[in-house]
Write an enzyme that holds these catalytic residues in place. Sequence first.
Site, PDB file in Angstrom:
ATOM      1  N   THR A 181     -11.047 -21.610 -33.022  1.00  0.00           N
ATOM      2  CA  THR A 181      -9.810 -21.622 -32.243  1.00  0.00           C
ATOM      3  C   THR A 181      -9.955 -22.592 -31.077  1.00  0.00           C
ATOM      4  O   THR A 181     -11.024 -22.669 -30.463  1.00  0.00           O
ATOM      5  CB  THR A 181      -9.393 -20.255 -31.656  1.00  0.00           C
ATOM      6  OG1 THR A 181      -8.326 -20.458 -30.719  1.00  0.00           O
ATOM      7  CG2 THR A 181     -10.501 -19.525 -30.942  1.00  0.00           C
TER       8      THR A 181
ATOM      9  N   ASP B 199      -8.626 -22.036 -28.430  1.00  0.00           N
ATOM     10  CA  ASP B 199      -8.627 -21.193 -27.228  1.00  0.00           C
ATOM     11  C   ASP B 199     -10.025 -20.761 -26.788  1.00  0.00           C
ATOM     12  O   ASP B 199     -10.206 -20.293 -25.660  1.00  0.00           O
ATOM     13  CB  ASP B 199      -7.796 -19.929 -27.474  1.00  0.00           C
ATOM     14  CG  ASP B 199      -6.315 -20.229 -27.613  1.00  0.00           C
ATOM     15  OD1 ASP B 199      -5.930 -21.404 -27.466  1.00  0.00           O
ATOM     16  OD2 ASP B 199      -5.542 -19.293 -27.878  1.00  0.00           O
TER      17      ASP B 199
ATOM     18  N   ARG C  15      -3.420 -17.855 -24.835  1.00  0.00           N
ATOM     19  CA  ARG C  15      -2.603 -16.647 -24.671  1.00  0.00           C
ATOM     20  C   ARG C  15      -3.356 -15.571 -23.914  1.00  0.00           C
ATOM     21  O   ARG C  15      -2.787 -14.823 -23.140  1.00  0.00           O
ATOM     22  CB  ARG C  15      -2.232 -16.077 -26.046  1.00  0.00           C
ATOM     23  CG  ARG C  15      -1.424 -17.019 -26.849  1.00  0.00           C
ATOM     24  CD  ARG C  15      -1.029 -16.404 -28.156  1.00  0.00           C
ATOM     25  NE  ARG C  15      -2.149 -16.338 -29.084  1.00  0.00           N
ATOM     26  CZ  ARG C  15      -2.019 -16.372 -30.388  1.00  0.00           C
ATOM     27  NH1 ARG C  15      -0.820 -16.468 -30.914  1.00  0.00           N
ATOM     28  NH2 ARG C  15      -3.057 -16.304 -31.174  1.00  0.00           N
TER      29      ARG C  15
END
Length: 370
Positions: free
Chosen positions: A129, A131, A175
């Site tokens: 990811t 992230d 997120r």
Amino acid sequence: MKNVGILTGGGDAPGLNAVIRGVVMRLGREKKESYRCIGFVDGWAGLRDNNTVELPVEKVGQIIHEGGTILGTSRTNLYKDPGHVQKALASLKKNSIDALVAIGGDDTLEIAYYLNRDHGANVVGVPKTIDNDVNGTDFTFGFWSSVEQASDMIDDLRVTTMSHHRVMVVECMGRHAGWIGAYSGLSGGADYIAVPERPVDVQEICDALKAARAKGKTHNIVVVTEGTSISGVDVAPRVVRDKDGNWKLSTEIPRDGFGNPVMQPGQVGEAVASEIQKRTGFEARALALGHLQRGGTPCAYDRILGTAYGVAAGSAVVQGKFGHMVRLNALKIELIPMQGLIRESQKEPKKYKLLPTDFLDMAGLFWERP
Ligand code: F6P
């Protein structure tokens, strides 16, 4: 001859193709046994629907430099419907799959873990990811390409921001965790970096900017991570912590099939920019880097990390080390059991790897304060 399935799930990340190549090449060069690799198209949806593609060595020879995934991806939660789990198991059987390599973030790995735990499927996980929030590994591949992209874009934005003596609010993805924002913001010399790990009031950002101007700065860069809860701005809170410090997802925004908040790129950045202009009088603009952070070619680091992960996942298949995930631990590529890294049920809160407080404190050294 053994059959090995490979799938990529969740948001794409630069380096996915390097992993696929690593698995296929590692297994293709195995001396003791022959392996046939089969791709499932679009993540768990491909397994559920028995949508397959052959992955011979020749097919992966020239993909290491390509972003995205040659297998396609989706955010399919098999565990939303018991019937879908059964279809996936039937598809493993139909294709005589001896082992499955699941490449993805926390959601994809969660399904991989459950299939192994509940049905004895021979699964190996590979953490991906942009992230960088997957529990249990130092870095996921994709993260550094994203940081490079974001950092370059901040440099480019600085030019116009300086010319106009403005404030530029740059919104990054993330997120649940602020890795991309913190790394690209520090590398881009931001005057403030907002991350989900630290909810903030917009006045604190305004104060930092005013302090920077008082010291002679004529423009400012503010990096805001999309999942940050920022009070004082006109936007629904994203992810908040309860009084015990646990993650509590805001009820005000829509969710995807895994319960993740669905972010509309730009919302937070625009709201922050408008409030900054109102409160400080400095002209402010906002730009959401959005999906460009997942685009482009993978940086060299992600090609190497993805390759090392793919080769290690192939070796895990050969050794029969299932229910494990490959990971980077200090400088070593290792296997680690997925049990303990991942929540046991989709009713529990998810486990994320958050930015260390030390890093945030270090980044904060470079911001002015009143
Ligand atoms: O893959 C993670 C991520 O890039 C998040 O940072 C972001 O919020 C989300 O994906 C966007 O997902 P989608 O591509 O489904 O809009």
